[in-house]
Design a protein around this motif. Structure first.
Motif, mmCIF file in Angstrom:
data_model
loop_
_atom_site.group_PDB
_atom_site.id
_atom_site.type_symbol
_atom_site.label_atom_id
_atom_site.label_comp_id
_atom_site.label_asym_id
_atom_site.label_seq_id
_atom_site.Cartn_x
_atom_site.Cartn_y
_atom_site.Cartn_z
ATOM 1 N N LEU A 75 13.434 -7.420 41.262
ATOM 2 C CA LEU A 75 13.867 -6.844 39.988
ATOM 3 C C LEU A 75 13.839 -7.890 38.878
ATOM 4 N N SER A 76 14.202 -9.108 39.184
ATOM 5 C CA SER A 76 14.127 -10.194 38.207
ATOM 6 C C SER A 76 12.682 -10.378 37.735
ATOM 7 N N GLN A 77 11.758 -10.371 38.682
ATOM 8 C CA GLN A 77 10.338 -10.529 38.349
ATOM 9 C C GLN A 77 9.846 -9.364 37.487
ATOM 10 N N ILE A 78 10.221 -8.153 37.855
ATOM 11 C CA ILE A 78 9.800 -6.958 37.101
ATOM 12 C C ILE A 78 10.331 -7.026 35.670
ATOM 13 N N CYS A 79 11.603 -7.346 35.518
ATOM 14 C CA CYS A 79 12.219 -7.406 34.185
ATOM 15 C C CYS A 79 11.606 -8.520 33.346
ATOM 16 N N GLU A 80 11.316 -9.642 33.970
ATOM 17 C CA GLU A 80 10.698 -10.750 33.246
ATOM 18 C C GLU A 80 9.308 -10.352 32.754
ATOM 19 N N ASN A 81 8.532 -9.692 33.611
ATOM 20 C CA ASN A 81 7.194 -9.251 33.222
ATOM 21 C C ASN A 81 7.237 -8.192 32.123
ATOM 22 N N ASP A 82 8.251 -7.323 32.165
ATOM 23 C CA ASP A 82 8.390 -6.256 31.173
ATOM 24 C C ASP A 82 9.023 -6.739 29.867
ATOM 25 N N ASP A 124 12.211 -7.227 29.558
ATOM 26 C CA ASP A 124 13.524 -6.576 29.500
ATOM 27 C C ASP A 124 14.604 -7.647 29.674
ATOM 28 N N ASN A 125 14.865 -8.378 28.592
ATOM 29 C CA ASN A 125 15.764 -9.533 28.670
ATOM 30 C C ASN A 125 17.200 -9.183 29.001
ATOM 31 N N LEU A 126 17.668 -8.042 28.522
ATOM 32 C CA LEU A 126 19.054 -7.677 28.794
ATOM 33 C C LEU A 126 19.274 -7.425 30.289
ATOM 34 N N THR A 127 18.395 -6.634 30.898
ATOM 35 C CA THR A 127 18.520 -6.380 32.340
ATOM 36 C C THR A 127 18.242 -7.652 33.121
ATOM 37 N N LEU A 128 17.276 -8.440 32.670
ATOM 38 C CA LEU A 128 16.964 -9.702 33.351
ATOM 39 C C LEU A 128 18.196 -10.613 33.368
ATOM 40 N N ALA A 129 18.905 -10.706 32.263
ATOM 41 C CA ALA A 129 20.109 -11.544 32.211
ATOM 42 C C ALA A 129 21.153 -11.045 33.207
ATOM 43 N N GLN A 130 21.329 -9.722 33.286
ATOM 44 C CA GLN A 130 22.298 -9.163 34.227
ATOM 45 C C GLN A 130 21.905 -9.491 35.666
ATOM 46 N N ILE A 131 20.625 -9.369 35.970
ATOM 47 C CA ILE A 131 20.145 -9.656 37.325
ATOM 48 C C ILE A 131 20.280 -11.140 37.638
ATOM 49 N N GLU A 132 19.973 -11.990 36.675
ATOM 50 C CA GLU A 132 20.099 -13.442 36.896
ATOM 51 C C GLU A 132 21.549 -13.829 37.172
ATOM 52 N N ARG A 133 22.488 -13.174 36.495
ATOM 53 C CA ARG A 133 23.900 -13.461 36.773
ATOM 54 C C ARG A 133 24.279 -12.986 38.178
ATOM 55 N N LYS A 134 23.747 -11.843 38.605
ATOM 56 C CA LYS A 134 24.002 -11.366 39.973
ATOM 57 C C LYS A 134 23.405 -12.341 40.988
ATOM 58 N N LEU A 135 22.206 -12.839 40.706
ATOM 59 C CA LEU A 135 21.590 -13.833 41.594
ATOM 60 C C LEU A 135 22.460 -15.090 41.668
ATOM 61 N N ALA A 136 22.974 -15.505 40.524
ATOM 62 C CA ALA A 136 23.830 -16.700 40.491
ATOM 63 C C ALA A 136 25.053 -16.505 41.388
ATOM 64 N N LYS A 137 25.676 -15.349 41.292
ATOM 65 C CA LYS A 137 26.855 -15.066 42.128
ATOM 66 C C LYS A 137 26.484 -15.029 43.608
ATOM 67 N N ALA A 138 25.308 -14.483 43.896
ATOM 68 C CA ALA A 138 24.886 -14.344 45.293
ATOM 69 C C ALA A 138 24.605 -15.691 45.953
ATOM 70 N N LEU A 168 21.521 -20.335 33.532
ATOM 71 C CA LEU A 168 20.783 -20.862 32.379
ATOM 72 C C LEU A 168 19.609 -19.952 32.001
ATOM 73 N N LYS A 169 18.993 -19.330 32.990
ATOM 74 C CA LYS A 169 17.926 -18.362 32.699
ATOM 75 C C LYS A 169 18.521 -17.144 31.991
ATOM 76 N N ALA A 170 19.691 -16.710 32.431
ATOM 77 C CA ALA A 170 20.385 -15.605 31.760
ATOM 78 C C ALA A 170 20.721 -15.983 30.325
ATOM 79 N N GLU A 171 21.103 -17.225 30.111
ATOM 80 C CA GLU A 171 21.438 -17.710 28.766
ATOM 81 C C GLU A 171 20.209 -17.680 27.857
ATOM 82 N N LYS A 172 19.029 -17.980 28.404
ATOM 83 C CA LYS A 172 17.802 -17.904 27.592
ATOM 84 C C LYS A 172 17.510 -16.464 27.183
ATOM 85 N N CYS A 173 17.864 -15.523 28.048
ATOM 86 C CA CYS A 173 17.624 -14.100 27.759
ATOM 87 C C CYS A 173 18.646 -13.525 26.793
#
Length: 167
Positions: free
Chosen positions: A57-64, A66-80, A94-99
């Motif tokens: 999902l991170s890859q899909i959002c980055e390609n699309d 979709d920075n808002l969803t990408l930031a949410q996914i990156e934060r979930k990845l960070a927690k995981a 930090l990737k979420a912060e860029k988004c």
């Protein structure tokens, strides 16, 4: 307790998630990106830390873009990954912060991890930034008038003795 049933139930959930992820990968490879994204979101709805779905999902959002969803996914990845790989967790934040620059969620997540956000270049977000345009002047609210205590209700006409004989 019967561990077999509990374990069997858990493995059924894991199998279902793995099967759904397999379908999402197949859809992704075949260019059905929207379907792959939907399947990944369904997986994450069931298991917020299902790494393969989060990563796709991170890859899909980055390609699309979709920075808002990408930031949410990156934060979930960070927690995981924080418990096993704190450095990777910081990279995800930090990737979420860029988004989503200046988002409270990014700043707060580093605090939750027990890290000092300023060490990573994050500042506490402000309501107003230096680049804000003109501000609306707000005059102070008027002081409320002192509350008046209600008096007794007015008496109808002049009475000298009670209307009811109470003796």
């Amino acid at each position: 307790t019967d561990r077999t049933n509990g374990g069997d139930s858990l493995s059924q959930v894991e199998r279902m998630l793995a099967q759904k992820f397999s379908h999402s990968m197949e859809a992704y490879r075949q260019g059905r990106i929207s379907e792959a994204k939907t399947l990944c979101l369904q997986i994450i709805d069931s298991d917020e830390q299902y790494m393969p779905a989060l990563q796709l999902l991170s890859q899909i959002c980055e390609n699309d873009g979709d920075n808002l969803t990408l930031a949410q996914i990156e934060r979930k990845l960070a927690k995981a990954v924080f418990d096993s790989d704190p450095d990777a967790a910081v990279r995800h934040v930090l990737k979420a912060e860029k988004c989503t620059p200046g988002a409270w969620e990014n700043f707060n997540l580093l605090l939750v991890f027990g890290l000092e956000p300023s060490r990573y270049g994050l500042k506490a977000p402000n309501s107003f930034t230096a680049s804000s345009s003109a501000r609306i002047a707000v005059s102070p609210a008027p002081s409320p008038a002192p509350a008046k205590r209600p008096g007794p209700p007015p008496l109808p006409g002049k009475r000298t003795k009670p209307a009811v004989d109470i003796s």
